[in-house]
Motif scaffolding. Structure first.
Motif, PDB file in Angstrom:
ATOM      1  N   LEU A  64      45.696 -18.392  28.141  1.00 38.59           N
ATOM      2  CA  LEU A  64      45.494 -17.027  28.621  1.00 38.59           C
ATOM      3  C   LEU A  64      44.802 -17.031  29.983  1.00 38.59           C
ATOM      4  O   LEU A  64      45.237 -16.356  30.905  1.00 38.59           O
ATOM      5  CB  LEU A  64      44.660 -16.223  27.612  1.00 38.59           C
ATOM      6  CG  LEU A  64      45.261 -16.010  26.224  1.00 38.59           C
ATOM      7  CD1 LEU A  64      44.276 -15.276  25.325  1.00 38.59           C
ATOM      8  CD2 LEU A  64      46.572 -15.243  26.305  1.00 38.59           C
ATOM      9  N   GLY A  65      43.663 -17.725  30.076  1.00 40.15           N
ATOM     10  CA  GLY A  65      43.015 -17.870  31.364  1.00 40.15           C
ATOM     11  C   GLY A  65      42.167 -16.704  31.801  1.00 40.15           C
ATOM     12  O   GLY A  65      41.983 -16.497  32.999  1.00 40.15           O
ATOM     13  N   TRP A  66      41.596 -15.947  30.847  1.00 42.51           N
ATOM     14  CA  TRP A  66      40.765 -14.804  31.241  1.00 42.51           C
ATOM     15  C   TRP A  66      39.546 -14.648  30.346  1.00 42.51           C
ATOM     16  O   TRP A  66      39.485 -15.150  29.232  1.00 42.51           O
ATOM     17  CB  TRP A  66      41.565 -13.497  31.251  1.00 42.51           C
ATOM     18  CG  TRP A  66      42.393 -13.170  30.041  1.00 42.51           C
ATOM     19  CD1 TRP A  66      43.759 -13.258  29.932  1.00 42.51           C
ATOM     20  CD2 TRP A  66      41.942 -12.662  28.768  1.00 42.51           C
ATOM     21  NE1 TRP A  66      44.173 -12.851  28.684  1.00 42.51           N
ATOM     22  CE2 TRP A  66      43.094 -12.471  27.949  1.00 42.51           C
ATOM     23  CE3 TRP A  66      40.688 -12.349  28.242  1.00 42.51           C
ATOM     24  CZ2 TRP A  66      43.015 -11.996  26.640  1.00 42.51           C
ATOM     25  CZ3 TRP A  66      40.607 -11.881  26.933  1.00 42.51           C
ATOM     26  CH2 TRP A  66      41.757 -11.705  26.156  1.00 42.51           C
ATOM     27  N   SER A  67      38.579 -13.926  30.879  1.00 40.26           N
ATOM     28  CA  SER A  67      37.454 -13.413  30.106  1.00 40.26           C
ATOM     29  C   SER A  67      37.326 -11.934  30.434  1.00 40.26           C
ATOM     30  O   SER A  67      37.476 -11.540  31.598  1.00 40.26           O
ATOM     31  CB  SER A  67      36.158 -14.140  30.471  1.00 40.26           C
ATOM     32  OG  SER A  67      35.043 -13.561  29.799  1.00 40.26           O
ATOM     33  N   VAL A  68      37.091 -11.114  29.416  1.00 39.86           N
ATOM     34  CA  VAL A  68      36.780  -9.708  29.646  1.00 39.86           C
ATOM     35  C   VAL A  68      35.321  -9.480  29.282  1.00 39.86           C
ATOM     36  O   VAL A  68      34.810 -10.020  28.297  1.00 39.86           O
ATOM     37  CB  VAL A  68      37.717  -8.746  28.873  1.00 39.86           C
ATOM     38  CG1 VAL A  68      39.085  -8.715  29.510  1.00 39.86           C
ATOM     39  CG2 VAL A  68      37.834  -9.115  27.420  1.00 39.86           C
ATOM     40  N   VAL A 101      40.918  -3.640  26.061  1.00 38.02           N
ATOM     41  CA  VAL A 101      41.490  -4.423  27.152  1.00 38.02           C
ATOM     42  C   VAL A 101      41.906  -5.810  26.665  1.00 38.02           C
ATOM     43  O   VAL A 101      42.984  -6.304  27.003  1.00 38.02           O
ATOM     44  CB  VAL A 101      40.497  -4.518  28.324  1.00 38.02           C
ATOM     45  CG1 VAL A 101      41.031  -5.438  29.419  1.00 38.02           C
ATOM     46  CG2 VAL A 101      40.222  -3.126  28.899  1.00 38.02           C
ATOM     47  N   GLY A 102      41.059  -6.451  25.838  1.00 34.73           N
ATOM     48  CA  GLY A 102      41.419  -7.767  25.307  1.00 34.73           C
ATOM     49  C   GLY A 102      42.677  -7.727  24.469  1.00 34.73           C
ATOM     50  O   GLY A 102      43.550  -8.597  24.589  1.00 34.73           O
ATOM     51  N   THR A 103      42.791  -6.722  23.603  1.00 39.20           N
ATOM     52  CA  THR A 103      43.983  -6.582  22.767  1.00 39.20           C
ATOM     53  C   THR A 103      45.221  -6.367  23.631  1.00 39.20           C
ATOM     54  O   THR A 103      46.287  -6.949  23.385  1.00 39.20           O
ATOM     55  CB  THR A 103      43.786  -5.410  21.779  1.00 39.20           C
ATOM     56  OG1 THR A 103      42.698  -5.717  20.907  1.00 39.20           O
ATOM     57  CG2 THR A 103      45.025  -5.152  20.952  1.00 39.20           C
ATOM     58  N   TRP A 104      45.075  -5.536  24.661  1.00 42.73           N
ATOM     59  CA  TRP A 104      46.186  -5.288  25.590  1.00 42.73           C
ATOM     60  C   TRP A 104      46.610  -6.580  26.284  1.00 42.73           C
ATOM     61  O   TRP A 104      47.814  -6.895  26.365  1.00 42.73           O
ATOM     62  CB  TRP A 104      45.755  -4.240  26.613  1.00 42.73           C
ATOM     63  CG  TRP A 104      46.696  -4.073  27.755  1.00 42.73           C
ATOM     64  CD1 TRP A 104      46.608  -4.634  28.994  1.00 42.73           C
ATOM     65  CD2 TRP A 104      47.906  -3.297  27.775  1.00 42.73           C
ATOM     66  NE1 TRP A 104      47.660  -4.260  29.780  1.00 42.73           N
ATOM     67  CE2 TRP A 104      48.480  -3.441  29.061  1.00 42.73           C
ATOM     68  CE3 TRP A 104      48.542  -2.497  26.833  1.00 42.73           C
ATOM     69  CZ2 TRP A 104      49.670  -2.810  29.421  1.00 42.73           C
ATOM     70  CZ3 TRP A 104      49.726  -1.863  27.192  1.00 42.73           C
ATOM     71  CH2 TRP A 104      50.272  -2.021  28.471  1.00 42.73           C
ATOM     72  N   ASP A 142      42.405   5.201  30.345  1.00 43.13           N
ATOM     73  CA  ASP A 142      41.064   5.790  30.400  1.00 43.13           C
ATOM     74  C   ASP A 142      39.988   4.811  30.846  1.00 43.13           C
ATOM     75  O   ASP A 142      38.837   5.212  31.073  1.00 43.13           O
ATOM     76  CB  ASP A 142      40.659   6.321  29.013  1.00 43.13           C
ATOM     77  CG  ASP A 142      41.485   7.508  28.566  1.00 43.13           C
ATOM     78  OD1 ASP A 142      42.137   8.145  29.419  1.00 43.13           O
ATOM     79  OD2 ASP A 142      41.475   7.798  27.348  1.00 43.13           O
ATOM     80  N   ILE A 143      40.327   3.519  30.927  1.00 45.00           N
ATOM     81  CA  ILE A 143      39.312   2.477  31.111  1.00 45.00           C
ATOM     82  C   ILE A 143      39.461   1.844  32.490  1.00 45.00           C
ATOM     83  O   ILE A 143      40.546   1.371  32.853  1.00 45.00           O
ATOM     84  CB  ILE A 143      39.433   1.400  30.016  1.00 45.00           C
ATOM     85  CG1 ILE A 143      39.285   2.042  28.624  1.00 45.00           C
ATOM     86  CG2 ILE A 143      38.395   0.299  30.218  1.00 45.00           C
ATOM     87  CD1 ILE A 143      39.624   1.118  27.485  1.00 45.00           C
ATOM     88  N   ASP A 144      38.383   1.820  33.253  1.00 40.33           N
ATOM     89  CA  ASP A 144      38.376   1.128  34.539  1.00 40.33           C
ATOM     90  C   ASP A 144      38.192  -0.367  34.304  1.00 40.33           C
ATOM     91  O   ASP A 144      37.255  -0.789  33.613  1.00 40.33           O
ATOM     92  CB  ASP A 144      37.236   1.638  35.418  1.00 40.33           C
ATOM     93  CG  ASP A 144      37.500   3.028  35.983  1.00 40.33           C
ATOM     94  OD1 ASP A 144      38.676   3.453  35.999  1.00 40.33           O
ATOM     95  OD2 ASP A 144      36.532   3.690  36.391  1.00 40.33           O
ATOM     96  N   VAL A 145      39.104  -1.163  34.878  1.00 38.72           N
ATOM     97  CA  VAL A 145      39.028  -2.621  34.776  1.00 38.72           C
ATOM     98  C   VAL A 145      38.871  -3.169  36.189  1.00 38.72           C
ATOM     99  O   VAL A 145      39.703  -2.901  37.068  1.00 38.72           O
ATOM    100  CB  VAL A 145      40.277  -3.210  34.105  1.00 38.72           C
ATOM    101  CG1 VAL A 145      40.136  -4.732  33.970  1.00 38.72           C
ATOM    102  CG2 VAL A 145      40.511  -2.579  32.734  1.00 38.72           C
TER     103      VAL A 145
END
Length: 378
Positions: free
Chosen positions: A256-260, A271-274, A301-304
């Motif tokens: 995956l290569g990410w951290s939220v 966001v993680g589920t998405w 609705d969520i700022d990333v």
């Protein structure tokens, strides 16, 4: 970059393999924390709450990787926190040397000791009763004092699927702060028994079983209890390599290569589920969290924010970071396994065999489900 409540932050490192021995996990941990300006307490413990329920070897991707935790500890030390103030802990099933499930075998003992932080298994340590304001199933929860008395709580789940929860991210990872037997939310508990088995496996208004509905309310009750604690909280997800399947032996690992990162657990899990390729608005526990107004589960609705640049990511950028082939949670059933999401994206109830047995008793048509014979594992 100043941490802002309700915003979710995304850190990324390149990876094209489903296994890493440790250095890339530390790199991701630093990418997740180093650029964030955190309002850290001058005294008291920083608790890194891992997902270490069953102490599998780290490469299995059933537990938070010890080198991701070590990287977080290093980042806090770089922010001026002494190593002696950092604890890494979880309530877990206990060591099972015969199966190779130990803190040593999982890599925790060496990785955490190498940072100077303290490894703190919660089992059999003191708890404190915490009130659940407006609790649906539980009105009080016993929470380990290692958590209630810390000065800063960092929830560190990994990105994996689960046969009941669908995704195991920040909210479900909070189960490990509970003393036993209340911790075992996935089982029929004493508070469920008066309803009787027949009632528990009838479908409720949600389309899930009454047992499943109660489980999601228990998770929401736990989130409410956690949010009532006085210390600041942060979630940092270990998403370098994710895992599909049941959450345990049945599953495969994927890069995956990410951290939220964020303070709002519902937003982080959305966001993680998405990013795992699933629809948060069709994910049962998130539906219940939204209904209880604990946060939004709509990506719009969520700022990333990209931690590398400080830029607000638009829909196109988020889609580019998302898996095109979802990490699919599966559950066991007679004859094999079934996916927890249908082709149309809707969720299939858990323990479908028990539900359909009850539906036949009640003279109702069974819920249709596509069964496959085996689940690939690694």
């Amino acid at each position: 970059m100043k941490l802002t409540d309700d915003v979710v932050y995304l850190a990324r490192v390149p990876i094209d393999t489903n296994v890493d021995s440790g250095p890339r996990y530390r790199e991701l941990a630093h990418a997740a924390l180093d650029n964030l300006d955190l309002d850290l307490p001058a005294t008291g413990k920083i608790m890194l709450k891992a997902n270490a329920t069953v102490l599998f070897p780290a490469e299995k991707r059933v537990i938070t990787h010890p080198h991701f935790l070590a990287g977080l500890a290093e980042s806090f030390i770089g922010k001026g926190i002494s190593a002696s103030r950092i604890d890494v802990g979880d309530g877990q099933s206990g060591e099972n040397p015969d199966a190779g499930h130990t803190w040593d075998k999982s890599g925790y003992t060496e990785a955490i000791a190498g940072t100077g932080a303290t490894l703190l298994p919660f089992n059999d340590t003191p708890v404190r009763d915490i009130e659940v304001a407006g609790g649906v199933v539980f009105q009080r929860y016993p929470v380990y004092t290692a958590v209630t008395d810390c000065a800063y709580l960092v929830n560190v789940p990994l990105a994996k699927c689960h046969n009941l929860g669908c995704t195991t991210l920040s909210i479900k990872n909070l189960m490990g702060i509970l003393g036993r037997p209340e911790r075992h939310l996935c089982a029929v508990q004493t508070c469920d028994e008066p309803l009787g088995e027949e009632a528990l496996f009838r479908l409720g208004d949600s389309g899930y079983s009454v047992f499943e509905e109660r489980f999601y309310h228990k998770l929401c009750d736990l989130l409410v209890a956690t949010r009532s604690l006085s210390m600041p909280r942060l979630t940092v997800v270990d998403g370098l390599i994710g895992r599909d399947g049941t959450a345990f032996n049945e599953g495969r690992n994927w890069p995956l290569g990410w951290s939220v990162v964020g303070t709002n657990e519902v937003h982080v899990d959305t966001v993680g589920t998405w990013l795992m390729g699933l629809d948060p608005e069709a994910t049962p526990y998130l539906q219940f969290a939204a209904a209880r107004e604990l946060g939004s589960i709509r990506m719009a609705d969520i700022d990333v924010v990209d931690l590398a640049t400080g830029d607000l990511l638009d829909a196109a950028a988020l889609n580019a970071a998302r898996r095109s082939e979802p990490l699919m949670p599966v559950s066991r059933c007679e004859g094999g396994y079934y996916a927890r999401y249908r082709a149309d994206g809707s969720a299939v109830p858990w323990r479908i065999d028990d539900i359909n047995v009850q539906r036949r008793k009640d003279g109702l048509e069974p819920v249709p489900v596509d069964v496959f014979a085996s689940q690939a594992t690694e």
